[in-house]
Design a protein around this motif. Sequence first.
Motif, short mmCIF file in Angstrom:
data_model
loop_
_atom_site.label_atom_id
_atom_site.label_comp_id
_atom_site.label_asym_id
_atom_site.label_seq_id
_atom_site.Cartn_x
_atom_site.Cartn_y
_atom_site.Cartn_z
N SER A 27 0.86 -1.19 0.00
CA SER A 27 0.00 0.00 0.00
C SER A 27 0.89 1.23 0.00
CB SER A 27 -0.87 0.01 1.25
OG SER A 27 -0.07 0.30 2.37
N ASP A 28 0.27 2.40 -0.02
CA ASP A 28 1.08 3.61 0.09
C ASP A 28 1.41 3.89 1.56
OD1 ASP A 28 -1.58 3.87 0.33
OD2 ASP A 28 -1.78 5.71 -0.82
N HIS A 29 1.11 2.94 2.42
CA HIS A 29 1.51 3.11 3.81
C HIS A 29 2.65 2.15 4.14
CE1 HIS A 29 1.64 3.09 8.08
NE2 HIS A 29 0.97 4.22 8.06
N PRO A 30 3.85 2.68 4.38
CA PRO A 30 5.03 1.82 4.52
C PRO A 30 4.91 0.78 5.64
CG PRO A 30 5.50 4.09 5.21
CD PRO A 30 4.18 4.11 4.54
N LEU A 31 4.36 1.18 6.76
CA LEU A 31 4.30 0.26 7.90
C LEU A 31 3.33 -0.89 7.63
CD1 LEU A 31 5.43 -0.35 10.59
CD2 LEU A 31 3.90 1.30 11.64
N LEU A 32 2.19 -0.56 6.99
CA LEU A 32 1.24 -1.61 6.64
C LEU A 32 1.85 -2.59 5.65
CD1 LEU A 32 -2.27 0.02 6.16
CD2 LEU A 32 -1.67 -1.86 7.67
N ARG A 106 -1.47 -2.41 18.37
CA ARG A 106 -2.20 -1.47 17.51
C ARG A 106 -1.93 -1.76 16.05
NH1 ARG A 106 0.17 4.17 19.29
NH2 ARG A 106 1.95 3.01 18.50
N ILE A 107 -0.64 -1.97 15.74
CA ILE A 107 -0.27 -2.24 14.36
C ILE A 107 -0.91 -3.56 13.91
CG2 ILE A 107 1.69 -2.55 12.77
CD1 ILE A 107 1.77 0.17 14.10
N TYR A 110 -4.72 -3.06 13.11
CA TYR A 110 -5.04 -2.39 11.85
C TYR A 110 -4.48 -3.14 10.64
CZ TYR A 110 -7.00 1.44 14.50
OH TYR A 110 -7.78 2.19 15.35
N THR A 111 -3.37 -3.88 10.84
CA THR A 111 -2.87 -4.71 9.74
C THR A 111 -3.92 -5.77 9.41
OG1 THR A 111 -0.59 -4.36 10.43
CG2 THR A 111 -0.98 -6.22 8.97
N TYR A 114 -6.88 -4.12 7.70
CA TYR A 114 -6.47 -3.74 6.35
C TYR A 114 -6.48 -4.95 5.43
CZ TYR A 114 -2.95 -2.64 2.76
OH TYR A 114 -2.27 -2.49 1.59
N LYS A 118 -8.67 -5.58 2.13
CA LYS A 118 -8.02 -5.87 0.86
C LYS A 118 -8.61 -7.13 0.22
CE LYS A 118 -5.03 -3.11 -0.77
NZ LYS A 118 -4.88 -2.78 -2.19
#
Lengths: 324, 324
Positions: A27-32, A106-107, A110-111, A114, A118
């Motif tokens: 994604s455009d989110h590096p951590l995800l 938390r990560i 949301y991962t 997400y 997807k």
Amino acid sequence: MKLLDIYAKMKGDLDVIESELARSVTSDHPLLTEASTHLLKAGGKRIRPVFVLLAGKFGTYDLERMKRVAVPLELIHMASLVHDDVIDNAQTRRGQLTVKAKWDNRIAMYTGDYIYGKALSIVTDLHNPLIHQILAKAMVQMCIGEMEQIRYFFNTEQSIRDYLLRIRRKTALLLAISCQLGAIAAGAEPHVYNRLYRFGYNVGMAFQISDDLLDLLGTEKQIGKPPGSDIKQGNITLPVLLALRESTIRDPLMKEIIHIRETNGAGDTKSALKLIRKSEGVRVAEALASRYIAKAIEALQGLPDMTAKKNLVDIAHFVAKRSY
Amino acid sequence: MKLLDIYAKMKGDLDVIESELARSVTSDHPLLTEASTHLLKAGGKRIRPVFVLLAGKFGTYDLERMKRVAVPLELIHMASLVHDDVIDNAQTRRGQLTVKAKWDNRIAMYTGDYIYGKALSIVTDLHNPLIHQILAKAMVQMCIGEMEQIRYFFNTEQSIRDYLLRIRRKTALLLAISCQLGAIAAGAEPHVYNRLYRFGYNVGMAFQISDDLLDLLGTEKQIGKPPGSDIKQGNITLPVLLALRESTIRDPLMKEIIHIRETNGAGDTKSALKLIRKSEGVRVAEALASRYIAKAIEALQGLPDMTAKKNLVDIAHFVAKRSY
């Protein structure tokens, strides 16, 4: 045919699925991207994509369509693992740090969200509302299964039916719809995809029973975590429920389970495992797993004889023979 | 027309949505039903269903179809709240105990997953792949928005664009698609539902900016929690970013924010709030919110003049005038 040979024959298509999986979580989110990729690299047997691809052979096989079912099913499985690791407070899975351990809860939360999103978003590229509906409903049932597991933690009085219903939701359903949706995406008829659904469902039941047996009978090296992890966590599985019905075992085993519960899982499981291992429950659970495998193979009768059918039968036999 | 009058006029249909919401989270799992119902009863403005219903008036309004969009949108909003409460470690929301406080994090995690799944499963009753796709993609973007918020915690050097992109994903998108999907479900044309999307998007941006202002300027009684909660949590909002650009405020405000971060949110926010309140940042943020409202109303031009349009304009004005 051996399992590895089946995978080798499918390698080309499985490689496509693998790179689609990687692409799907970029994604455009590096951590995800990082957390999801970490998860992907931890591997796994990719049994759901394998089922999708083999089931697709019973219709008009088109890899472009197959991957839009295979990728979401593996993603949903992965998302459920990330959320489970938060719940179980798991530090490692398949020898790798979990997302919650490498980053934090938390990560991981949301991962998981997400990846669920997807999965559902990819499947909508196939403009087939029936497929969307089956997938979304399965997600709901899987959550109910997870909640049932929590609800029955340390409940030694639950029925065998409670256990079977729970593993049906938790495990068997996703394998069932992997077969079903692979065939639907390939345009197969209901009498074909219904049989494939039954195949996946019965293999899934056998698979989870074998997995639960493995946790009780395997060595730490075989299962990648100390045996008895389920019981420590409060997850009372079939062999334990059966052992508790044996008059000479019930009282001492109850004592051990209560001790494990009261020490919050810090108590030793050795004595409990010893009692369960010598019980008839292990044999009965093994027999039940074999019966599910037989039912799975039976479900395939009436489908045309082709390589994919042989492969599914071989995979079913492999699940039955998992060593512990 | 006042907001309450608009709600009163829609009462019949909103009551149907309300009972559908209750029905949708009634599962055969008692704890899931209880946790979800607890969440529902905590109320809320149901602004997403209101947008769906009003947008539906621009097409062929059919409540049976409308509710299959309105209910999922409110459910997705609710699921995101449950998961946020786990992350924020929130004990109360809207004066009620959160699911994670009343039960625990595990229950909150699976309740959220379950509600997400239910939302997607209900929308698939409408056999419209476009609607399924828009909803699933929005879910993905919302998760990215939440992750962005974590990523930028205590980041005082983020750009205004970073902030706007984040609130777009976190808040504006779901309001935008509420309007869009209401119109699509009613069979409206693209030029109609695109305008409604723009309306919802701009109202959403204004809404979040106002909400962020309220957290800085409101009283505990008005906002239901102590002012400055965002900053305590590390969520650096627009007025703060703007205040940090003012030469006389930057250094003392930076010092306060670093102190809050270093004390893990235990530090007092009074001095920080005082600095922000006297800054120009508050005025500029208010002006930006007003501009979004103007854009929202502009987006409705070209749509037929009818009661629903007037109602949407009134709601937009209400968002702009939220008192703090």
